[in-house]
Enzyme design. Structure first.
Site, mmCIF file in Angstrom:
data_model
loop_
_atom_site.group_PDB
_atom_site.id
_atom_site.type_symbol
_atom_site.label_atom_id
_atom_site.label_comp_id
_atom_site.label_asym_id
_atom_site.label_seq_id
_atom_site.Cartn_x
_atom_site.Cartn_y
_atom_site.Cartn_z
ATOM 1 N N ASP A 9 0.894 -1.167 0.000
ATOM 2 C CA ASP A 9 0.000 0.000 0.000
ATOM 3 C C ASP A 9 0.928 1.212 0.000
ATOM 4 O O ASP A 9 1.749 1.358 0.907
ATOM 5 C CB ASP A 9 -0.861 -0.044 1.268
ATOM 6 N N ILE A 10 0.820 2.051 -0.986
ATOM 7 C CA ILE A 10 1.791 3.156 -1.149
ATOM 8 C C ILE A 10 1.801 4.071 0.071
ATOM 9 O O ILE A 10 2.825 4.686 0.379
ATOM 10 C CB ILE A 10 1.496 3.949 -2.433
ATOM 11 N N ASN A 23 -6.240 14.012 -9.702
ATOM 12 C CA ASN A 23 -6.981 14.553 -10.848
ATOM 13 C C ASN A 23 -6.657 16.039 -10.944
ATOM 14 O O ASN A 23 -5.986 16.588 -10.070
ATOM 15 C CB ASN A 23 -8.492 14.311 -10.692
ATOM 16 N N GLY A 31 -9.488 5.737 -5.288
ATOM 17 C CA GLY A 31 -8.236 5.016 -5.573
ATOM 18 C C GLY A 31 -7.083 5.450 -4.693
ATOM 19 O O GLY A 31 -7.237 5.713 -3.496
ATOM 20 N N VAL A 32 -5.929 5.572 -5.334
ATOM 21 C CA VAL A 32 -4.726 5.906 -4.558
ATOM 22 C C VAL A 32 -4.826 7.353 -4.035
ATOM 23 O O VAL A 32 -4.342 7.659 -2.947
ATOM 24 C CB VAL A 32 -3.460 5.684 -5.430
ATOM 25 N N ASP A 33 -5.503 8.219 -4.768
ATOM 26 C CA ASP A 33 -5.717 9.620 -4.346
ATOM 27 C C ASP A 33 -6.452 9.642 -3.003
ATOM 28 O O ASP A 33 -6.020 10.281 -2.029
ATOM 29 C CB ASP A 33 -6.563 10.311 -5.424
ATOM 30 N N SER A 116 -2.578 6.173 -13.868
ATOM 31 C CA SER A 116 -3.619 6.043 -14.906
ATOM 32 C C SER A 116 -4.118 4.624 -15.138
ATOM 33 O O SER A 116 -5.027 4.437 -15.956
ATOM 34 C CB SER A 116 -3.128 6.611 -16.263
ATOM 35 N N GLY A 118 -5.742 2.697 -13.234
ATOM 36 C CA GLY A 118 -6.966 2.352 -12.480
ATOM 37 C C GLY A 118 -8.176 3.017 -13.118
ATOM 38 O O GLY A 118 -8.545 2.705 -14.255
ATOM 39 N N TYR A 120 -8.518 5.687 -14.603
ATOM 40 C CA TYR A 120 -8.302 6.358 -15.901
ATOM 41 C C TYR A 120 -8.140 5.372 -17.054
ATOM 42 O O TYR A 120 -7.920 5.768 -18.198
ATOM 43 C CB TYR A 120 -7.122 7.326 -15.807
#
Ligand code: APR
Length: 356
Positions: A9-10, A23, A31-33, A116, A118, A120
């Site tokens: 997990d980042i 975005n 997501g990761v954001d 991108s 995921g 995107y």
């Protein structure tokens, strides 16, 4: 190892900077954001608000707040629209601009998600190829530990057929340690009879099983013993070729000179830290890890015999009892010397990558 794919997990990565697949608004998302904003806490959003958004392909830096990493680099990947609307160039710019920003901040380490790939919709294998190309390009001139963090193992897909070919070859060739029993026994017979004077009796390499097993006269092998037997066979070849005294370091230097491979090119190909080559150069008795030795065998584009010779100088061998060795053997015999590509295959197979 300057570039490594890891499953994690980042938000848990202990690096100087993690990269957020954001975005254009920089005001958070899924997501990761979403994961990064949740882990960093509300101050991250406050700082992002002041940045005034971010164009696709660009990168902007904030602090990491409650995250283990000191910084977050926010970049915005392209939405996949079929690939003919400049997506590859925009995605490459995300990695390039993030790495440049990290370098300007003096970061020694950075972790990327697969940008991108995921929400995107960028095809995973193509997104990975863009990432690997940009990172390896950056690392040919810069020192930084770069991680590509895969949240799940199936988040990583490869282009081309290397994955399937290596997996098929392992299926054909990889033999459990148990079955090596006969082959190694035959090899020890060869070494005993055919080895030059002074080769230690290979029998000493075999751990005698517990007493009552002796009745079955079975000998238990450890993979390490198979390694050492294979290495001894390599030494026998060295003697034959008159290079017995050449060390691992000396052979690396010799082949680099013979093939005109510069230091920077060698470390880039081997995916090792530049300082490692200096260590090898300055210490003729340097003994690399197996993963490093295998990485150099590919980086120097050795034949299978030369690779065995190099490994034997570090007391290793190429064994069909090791899936990594079998994968390396396939790459050498088919001339696929790309360590980064093979490391992606090893990641998918849950095997340790090559390099340092
Ligand atoms: N750690 C590592 N990787 C992760 C994590 C995590 N915690 N969460 C998701 N990923 C992976 C996904 O599996 C995917 O491989 O990150 C990659 C990128 O997926 P997304 O987060 O969906 O990013 P992207 O495809 O670039 O889409 C960006 O999604 O979250 C929104 O606000 C974001 O609108 C933006 C869009």
């Amino acid at each position: 190892m300057p570039f490594e794919i890891v499953k994690n997990d980042i938000t848990r990565m202990r690096v100087d900077a993690i990269v957020n697949a954001a975005n254009n608004s920089l005001l958070g998302g899924g997501g990761v954001d979403g994961a990064i904003h949740r882990a960093a806490g509300p101050q991250l959003l406050e700082e992002c608000r002041a940045l005034g958004g971010c164009a696709t392909g660009e990168a902007k830096l904030t602090r990491g707040y409650n995250l283990p990493s000191q910084f977050v680099i926010h970049t915005v990947g392209p939405i996949w629209r079929g690939g003919s609307e400049g997506e590859p160039a925009q995605l490459a710019a995300c990695y390039r601009n993030s790495l440049t920003l990290a370098k300007e901040q003096g970061c020694d380490s950075i972790a990327f998600p697969l940008i991108s790939a995921g929400a995107y919709g960028y095809p995973k294998a193509q997104a990975l190829q863009v990432a690997m190309d940009e990172v390896t390009r950056f690392l040919s001139d810069n020192d930084m530990m770069v991680y590509l963090v895969a949240y799940t193992r199936d988040a990583i897909e490869l282009t081309g057929d290397l994955m399937n070919e290596v997996a098929a070859y392992i299926d054909d060739v990889y033999v459990q340690e148990r079955h090596d029993f006969d082959r190694t026994a035959r090899r020890s017979q060869y070494l005993r009879d055919g080895a030059p004077r002074g080769t230690p009796d290979p029998g000493s390499l075999f751990r005698r099983p517990h007493r009552e097993d002796n009745a079955r006269n079975e000998t238990v092998f450890s993979e390490a013993n198979v390694e050492r037997l294979t290495a001894m066979q390599g030494e026998v070849q060295d003697v034959a070729q008159g290079r017995r005294g050449e060390t691992f370091a000396a052979m690396v230097s010799r082949v680099m000179e013979e093939k005109g491979i510069a230091d920077g090119e060698c470390v880039r190909r081997a995916n090792v830290d530049r300082r490692l080559l200096g260590k090898i150069r300055n210490n003729q008795d340097y003994k690399p890890s197996k993963q490093t030795a295998l990485a150099f065998a590919l980086a120097l584009e050795l034949s299978l015999d030369e690779a065995r010779e190099l490994l034997a100088k570090a007391d290793y061998g190429l064994s069909h009892g090791s899936r990594t060795d079998v994968a390396v053997e396939y790459c050498i015999t088919t001339g696929r010397y790309d360590v980064t590509a093979l490391n992606t295959v090893l990641f998918k197979l849950n095997l340790q990558p090559l390099g340092y």
